[in-house]
Design a protein around this motif. Sequence first.
Motif, PDB file in Angstrom:
ATOM      1  N   TYR A 114       0.878  -1.109   0.199  1.00 43.89           N
ATOM      2  CA  TYR A 114       0.057   0.023  -0.193  1.00 43.89           C
ATOM      3  C   TYR A 114       0.848   1.264   0.080  1.00 43.89           C
ATOM      4  N   ILE A 130      -3.129   9.223  -0.750  1.00 38.47           N
ATOM      5  CA  ILE A 130      -4.185   8.461  -1.137  1.00 38.47           C
ATOM      6  C   ILE A 130      -5.584   9.084  -0.852  1.00 38.47           C
ATOM      7  N   LYS A 165     -10.043   7.711  -4.451  1.00 39.05           N
ATOM      8  CA  LYS A 165      -9.292   6.384  -4.840  1.00 39.05           C
ATOM      9  C   LYS A 165      -9.427   5.268  -3.996  1.00 39.05           C
ATOM     10  N   ALA A 166      -9.430   5.392  -2.810  1.00 40.13           N
ATOM     11  CA  ALA A 166      -9.532   4.475  -1.707  1.00 40.13           C
ATOM     12  C   ALA A 166     -10.787   3.651  -2.142  1.00 40.13           C
ATOM     13  N   TYR A 201     -10.673   1.612  -5.490  1.00 40.43           N
ATOM     14  CA  TYR A 201      -9.809   0.435  -5.199  1.00 40.43           C
ATOM     15  C   TYR A 201     -10.702  -0.378  -4.489  1.00 40.43           C
ATOM     16  N   THR A 202     -11.385  -0.378  -3.443  1.00 32.13           N
ATOM     17  CA  THR A 202     -12.054  -1.389  -2.675  1.00 32.13           C
ATOM     18  C   THR A 202     -13.129  -1.790  -3.590  1.00 32.13           C
ATOM     19  N   ALA A 218     -13.220  -2.008  -6.351  1.00 32.49           N
ATOM     20  CA  ALA A 218     -12.892  -2.822  -7.712  1.00 32.49           C
ATOM     21  C   ALA A 218     -12.547  -4.438  -7.171  1.00 32.49           C
ATOM     22  N   GLN A 219     -11.985  -4.276  -5.944  1.00 37.53           N
ATOM     23  CA  GLN A 219     -11.673  -5.509  -5.374  1.00 37.53           C
ATOM     24  C   GLN A 219     -12.942  -6.478  -5.000  1.00 37.53           C
ATOM     25  N   SER A 246      -5.964  -3.267   5.270  1.00 41.64           N
ATOM     26  CA  SER A 246      -6.179  -2.049   5.305  1.00 41.64           C
ATOM     27  C   SER A 246      -5.897  -1.378   6.699  1.00 41.64           C
TER      28      SER A 246
END
Length: 214
Positions: free
Chosen positions: A80, A86, A90-91, A94-95, A97-98, A149
């Motif tokens: 990370y 960040i 953006k966070a 990203y989360t 997308a996961q 995280s």
Amino acid sequence: MSYMRSPERQRQILACAKRVFAQRGFHAANVSHICEAAGIGRGTLYLYFANKRAVLTAILRETLERVRALMERQSAEVAYAPPEKITRTKAIAYTAAQLRQLLEVAFEDEHTLRILLREAVGLDVDVEKLLGEIDEALVSIVERSLVASQRAGFARPLDARAVATMVVGGVEKLALSALRSDAPIDLDRLAREATRLHAIGILSDRLKKELPPP
């Protein structure tokens, strides 16, 4: 005369059975419906499965294997960036997308989703055990991501297990609601909305603040 079983034929039967179970419902479907959809005779199906329940449990085990395989692929530690660099936007992206990747693996298509959340529920003890193992694997993946995280400073101190359970349960409830209304299942929207709902409450104050618009 003996017949050779093949993995390709088994996959074809399972793919056709998914469609049959999703469209007709598990209880209304029978072996003849599966054979007709697969273009095979009963004798061929019985080479692979004893009955339609065995077909259903094979579909569930296939799903469980996909989720566990994702768990293995994600076992490597993610590097990370410092949270101060960040933004929350953006966070969250990203989360989301996961989570979207996880949903795609678990709910391979709408037929699988319908079977997992409707047709297989309450069928019998063994099927419920399989459903429980799938849920446990899903929650564990989300929990592990939350713990990582936290360690990286992206998430505040929290009960990762409880939050992971709420994330998975919330997504499943949203998907079930869509199934009941026959609305199209939008996994991107489910992942995005579930992430926004939970992430706003878990992100650390160390994350860089958004710049005001010019």
